[in-house]
Write a protein that holds these residues in place. Structure first.
Motif, PDB file in Angstrom:
ATOM      1  N   LEU A   1       0.723  -1.086   0.061  1.00 15.46           N
ATOM      2  CA  LEU A   1      -0.101   0.040   0.099  1.00 15.46           C
ATOM      3  C   LEU A   1       0.735   1.224   0.019  1.00 15.46           C
ATOM      4  O   LEU A   1       0.713   2.152  -0.796  1.00 15.46           O
ATOM      5  N   ALA A   2       1.788   1.213   0.786  1.00 17.63           N
ATOM      6  CA  ALA A   2       2.794   2.416   1.032  1.00 17.63           C
ATOM      7  C   ALA A   2       3.615   2.391  -0.330  1.00 17.63           C
ATOM      8  O   ALA A   2       3.943   3.475  -0.940  1.00 17.63           O
ATOM      9  N   GLY A   3       4.071   1.257  -0.802  1.00 12.86           N
ATOM     10  CA  GLY A   3       4.827   1.144  -2.013  1.00 12.86           C
ATOM     11  C   GLY A   3       4.157   1.727  -3.138  1.00 12.86           C
ATOM     12  O   GLY A   3       4.667   2.543  -3.973  1.00 12.86           O
ATOM     13  N   GLY A   4       2.836   1.416  -3.032  1.00 12.24           N
ATOM     14  CA  GLY A   4       1.955   1.882  -4.360  1.00 12.24           C
ATOM     15  C   GLY A   4       1.905   3.302  -4.227  1.00 12.24           C
ATOM     16  O   GLY A   4       1.989   4.194  -5.354  1.00 12.24           O
ATOM     17  N   LEU A   5       1.752   3.936  -2.998  1.00 11.27           N
ATOM     18  CA  LEU A   5       1.282   5.207  -2.808  1.00 11.27           C
ATOM     19  C   LEU A   5       2.650   6.065  -3.329  1.00 11.27           C
ATOM     20  O   LEU A   5       2.692   6.874  -3.992  1.00 11.27           O
ATOM     21  N   ALA A   6       3.899   5.518  -2.674  1.00 11.49           N
ATOM     22  CA  ALA A   6       5.073   6.456  -3.030  1.00 11.49           C
ATOM     23  C   ALA A   6       5.506   6.115  -4.609  1.00 11.49           C
ATOM     24  O   ALA A   6       5.963   7.049  -5.293  1.00 11.49           O
ATOM     25  N   SER A   7       5.224   5.158  -5.196  1.00 12.89           N
ATOM     26  CA  SER A   7       5.795   4.924  -6.530  1.00 12.89           C
ATOM     27  C   SER A   7       4.837   5.225  -7.580  1.00 12.89           C
ATOM     28  O   SER A   7       5.010   5.530  -8.695  1.00 12.89           O
ATOM     29  N   GLY A   8       3.535   5.348  -7.274  1.00  9.45           N
ATOM     30  CA  GLY A   8       2.371   5.539  -8.050  1.00  9.45           C
ATOM     31  C   GLY A   8       2.076   4.190  -8.981  1.00  9.45           C
ATOM     32  O   GLY A   8       1.377   4.250  -9.912  1.00  9.45           O
ATOM     33  N   ARG A   9       2.726   3.139  -8.511  1.00  8.42           N
ATOM     34  CA  ARG A   9       2.254   1.814  -9.079  1.00  8.42           C
ATOM     35  C   ARG A   9       1.819   0.811  -8.137  1.00  8.42           C
ATOM     36  O   ARG A   9       2.479   0.294  -7.348  1.00  8.42           O
ATOM     37  N   SER A  10       0.392   0.563  -8.010  1.00  5.29           N
ATOM     38  CA  SER A  10      -0.035  -0.306  -7.058  1.00  5.29           C
ATOM     39  C   SER A  10       0.186  -1.847  -7.264  1.00  5.29           C
ATOM     40  O   SER A  10       0.098  -2.627  -6.487  1.00  5.29           O
ATOM     41  N   ARG A  11       0.100  -2.103  -8.427  1.00  9.78           N
ATOM     42  CA  ARG A  11       0.441  -3.529  -8.927  1.00  9.78           C
ATOM     43  C   ARG A  11      -0.972  -4.208  -8.486  1.00  9.78           C
ATOM     44  O   ARG A  11      -1.039  -5.378  -8.447  1.00  9.78           O
ATOM     45  N   LEU A  12      -2.051  -3.481  -8.602  1.00 13.97           N
ATOM     46  CA  LEU A  12      -3.308  -3.818  -8.438  1.00 13.97           C
ATOM     47  C   LEU A  12      -4.210  -3.826  -9.821  1.00 13.97           C
ATOM     48  O   LEU A  12      -3.762  -2.774 -10.605  1.00 13.97           O
ATOM     49  N   VAL A  13      -4.810  -4.718 -10.177  1.00 17.60           N
ATOM     50  CA  VAL A  13      -5.422  -4.626 -11.656  1.00 17.60           C
ATOM     51  C   VAL A  13      -7.127  -4.651 -11.252  1.00 17.60           C
ATOM     52  O   VAL A  13      -7.410  -5.773 -10.624  1.00 17.60           O
ATOM     53  N   ALA A  14      -7.848  -3.786 -11.620  1.00 21.15           N
ATOM     54  CA  ALA A  14      -9.449  -4.191 -11.579  1.00 21.15           C
ATOM     55  C   ALA A  14      -9.939  -4.655 -12.699  1.00 21.15           C
ATOM     56  O   ALA A  14      -9.768  -4.671 -13.826  1.00 21.15           O
ATOM     57  N   ALA A  15     -10.898  -5.602 -12.406  1.00 20.63           N
ATOM     58  CA  ALA A  15     -11.729  -6.482 -13.331  1.00 20.63           C
ATOM     59  C   ALA A  15     -13.051  -6.276 -13.133  1.00 20.63           C
ATOM     60  O   ALA A  15     -13.489  -6.457 -11.999  1.00 20.63           O
ATOM     61  N   LEU A  16     -13.930  -6.016 -14.123  1.00 19.58           N
ATOM     62  CA  LEU A  16     -15.132  -5.720 -14.050  1.00 19.58           C
ATOM     63  C   LEU A  16     -15.902  -6.712 -14.763  1.00 19.58           C
ATOM     64  O   LEU A  16     -15.818  -6.757 -16.095  1.00 19.58           O
ATOM     65  N   VAL A  17     -16.780  -7.741 -14.377  1.00 14.57           N
ATOM     66  CA  VAL A  17     -17.557  -8.693 -14.875  1.00 14.57           C
ATOM     67  C   VAL A  17     -19.010  -8.510 -14.730  1.00 14.57           C
ATOM     68  O   VAL A  17     -19.442  -7.503 -13.824  1.00 14.57           O
ATOM     69  N   PRO A  18     -19.996  -8.474 -15.726  1.00 18.04           N
ATOM     70  CA  PRO A  18     -21.318  -8.539 -15.586  1.00 18.04           C
ATOM     71  C   PRO A  18     -21.927  -9.414 -14.613  1.00 18.04           C
ATOM     72  O   PRO A  18     -22.763  -8.777 -13.393  1.00 18.04           O
ATOM     73  N   ALA A  19     -21.475 -10.654 -14.338  1.00 20.99           N
ATOM     74  CA  ALA A  19     -22.139 -11.367 -13.079  1.00 20.99           C
ATOM     75  C   ALA A  19     -20.941 -12.454 -12.962  1.00 20.99           C
ATOM     76  O   ALA A  19     -20.385 -13.196 -13.805  1.00 20.99           O
ATOM     77  N   ILE A  20     -20.606 -12.545 -11.958  1.00 18.05           N
ATOM     78  CA  ILE A  20     -19.557 -13.388 -11.214  1.00 18.05           C
ATOM     79  C   ILE A  20     -19.912 -14.870 -11.541  1.00 18.05           C
ATOM     80  O   ILE A  20     -19.426 -15.847 -12.011  1.00 18.05           O
ATOM     81  N   ALA A  21     -21.395 -15.077 -11.117  1.00 17.65           N
ATOM     82  CA  ALA A  21     -21.603 -16.618 -11.383  1.00 17.65           C
ATOM     83  C   ALA A  21     -21.978 -17.244 -12.650  1.00 17.65           C
ATOM     84  O   ALA A  21     -22.120 -18.315 -12.962  1.00 17.65           O
ATOM     85  N   SER A  22     -21.695 -16.305 -13.702  1.00 19.73           N
ATOM     86  CA  SER A  22     -21.972 -16.744 -15.255  1.00 19.73           C
ATOM     87  C   SER A  22     -20.561 -17.432 -15.610  1.00 19.73           C
ATOM     88  O   SER A  22     -19.430 -17.061 -15.216  1.00 19.73           O
TER      89      SER A  22
END
Lengths: 328, 328
Positions: free
Chosen positions: A47-68
């Motif tokens: 979290l701290a690393g991401g804040l300092a570097s501007g790279r969170s190493r987190l990727v967001a994925a958006l799906v219509p329905a998880i159960a699909s």
DNA sequence: CTGAAAGCGCTAACAT
DNA sequence: ATGTTAGCGCTTTCAG
């Protein structure tokens, strides 16, 4: 990190370097610091690393329905490929309508992801602008559009519909019908299907296609009821394209219950190549999308971008495959 | 945030308060600041917020296999419940063996999650200690244990096996068999099944249970081959408990191919109540677990903990339901 | 090759 | 009811 530095007799900076760019530190120092990390039981705070570097190493994925089940392969490939690069996936569920989409997107963006993967094309203009403006790499997928926000990997739903129409024609289907979910992409498959049927002379006009529309995400039971409805109004149909394999499976079951022979009296085609499609009886003719490839490519694009590299081919049409089995 | 503060003519602190505890700020100020937020197009950086407050509003979930349909309901309920509280889910895939588990856990922990949800009981002692030590709320699930790391919601796999054994007895099954994946929990269902069969006098000894073991996660095809193998070695079996519905479905198909009547000649019981289980032919008798309840409860526990509240009943046995359909 | 200084954007604690 | 101060744990930048 300060503790590790103290134990190793170096500065915190050197510890950071050992973690993030070990190549820039002499090997002796690296192993020395690594030992200290081990001894202290240090776990970095990204979290701290991401804040300092501007790279969170987190990727967001958006799906219509998880159960699909449709996006499961994509999600899996995405998670695995990201993990291999030290990235982590955040999962969001958008539902099939655009209403809460913007809110969810803001929520995800506020986490500073290094990339956003959408299992669709972004329709709403505010959401598009929002994403385009914030500069985060975006991958739209499972569809094509002339105006992608950023990167795009998918296939043409119209082409899928048209290809299925041709398959129906090849089988000699004279009265084609449709069972479809009400989500936008299924509707586009419908359109491609109907237009091609007209072109092939199997349908006088697209508006005359016998169709049953059900709410997405549709369970198998909907397929059974939909076929029953269709048959009530159009007893003479002899082919049906279902917008998902689950709907097709329901149609197969309803057909058997009624003693309708598949494919002789009724040809059935699904979409998605669900794991069970090969083993239904009769086995299901369906359209296969390489979902893993979509996930893997999306992950690689984003990792590449996060590493500061340019991505050249930002649009990929991966096509689809009609898998001909027994049902059509 | 400084921009918003300047536009609204207040301090950054007040903006923060409007965002995080609007009740402590007069309504006039709230709406004034909200207007400024709108005008500036401000999106909070929750990475920074998490770092400063020690609460990331991120929850990590670890599943053995994303593509496995078993945990889908849990994942979905988890995501939805967390989203309703402003939390976001991070997804990790652990695989079925413990090897990479610790590494993945470290990776997730380094993101400072406010909670960790495991769709299993943590077996490896180093991993257990690691989690217990770091003080993050942990929910183990889909199983029971006498020594949970923290919170626990699940059911007894042995009891499931025993219950299925009783159902076999009730159906008059004389030569029960088993098709099972090789994951630890399926093995425990096997154990409960075998022991109860011995107790009921349907099996001379647990070691004599005709069993086919396949690699998890098992596709349906494995179920077909497994039944074929079983029948080759034990042609007289008349009941089979399958460790997943997909395996059971494969067994149903293989039985039909061979002209074996289900349930008359062979009773088949599955596990999981997959969406298609109700519509196979014959419909599948199976064991249903309330996966949504697990996800919802896990989310609520973690949110509660993150809010500083104590959780009293930290262990829940939610049991299971044997759903008797046509196949047994 | 290594270290010191500054600051990422926010919130906790205290002060007013 | 609001503002001020001091960090959260790390990385970047620059100086040695």
């Amino acid at each position: 990190m300060a503790d590790v530095a103290r134990v190793a007799g170096v500065s915190a900076q050197t510890v950071s370097r050992v973690l993030n760019s070990p190549a820039t530190v002499p090997e002796a120092t690296v192993s020395h610091v690594r030992a200290a990390i081990e001894q202290v039981g240090y776990v970095p705070n990204r979290l701290a690393g991401g804040l300092a570097s501007g790279r969170s190493r987190l990727v967001a994925a958006l799906v219509p329905a998880i159960a699909s089940p449709v996006f499961l392969e994509t999600l899996e490939a995405l998670t695995q490929t990201l993990a291999a690069h030290g990235y982590q996936l955040m999962l969001g569920e958008s539902g099939y309508d655009d209403a809460d989409e913007i809110e969810l997107l803001e929520n995800l963006i506020s986490r500073g992801p290094d990339g956003i993967v959408l299992t669709r094309v972004l329709a709403s203009e505010p959401a598009r602008q929002r994403l385009a403006r914030c500069g985060i790499p975006v991958v739209e997928s499972w569809d094509l559009t002339a105006t992608p926000v950023d990167m795009l990997i998918g296939f043409s739903h119209e082409a899928v519909g048209a290809r299925v129409a041709q398959a129906m024609r090849d089988r000699g289907v004279r009265r084609p019908a449709l069972i479809t979910g009400n989500d936008p992409r299924a509707q586009r498959r419908r359109q491609g299907y109907a237009e091609e049927l007209v072109r092939l002379g199997r349908l006088p006009s697209t508006s005359l296609l016998p169709a049953a529309v059900v709410d997405a995400p549709a369970p198998m039971g909907s397929g059974r009821r939909a076929l029953a409805d269709l048959l009530r109004q159009h007893p003479d149909i002899d082919g049906v394209f279902c917008s998902t394999d689950l709907l097709a499976l329901g149609a197969l079951i309803e057909a058997r219950e009624r003693g309708i022979a598949v494919p002789e009296q009724l040809a059935v085609v699904g979409f998605g190549d669900h794991p069970i499609a090969a083993d239904t009886s009769p086995s299901l003719t369906t359209v296969r999308i390489d979902g893993r490839r979509i996930g893997t490519q999306a992950a690689e694009w984003i990792v590449q971008r996060a590493a500061g590299q340019r991505v050249d081919d930002r649009v990929q049409d991966i096509g689809f495959e009609l898998i001909t089995r027994a049902s059509a």
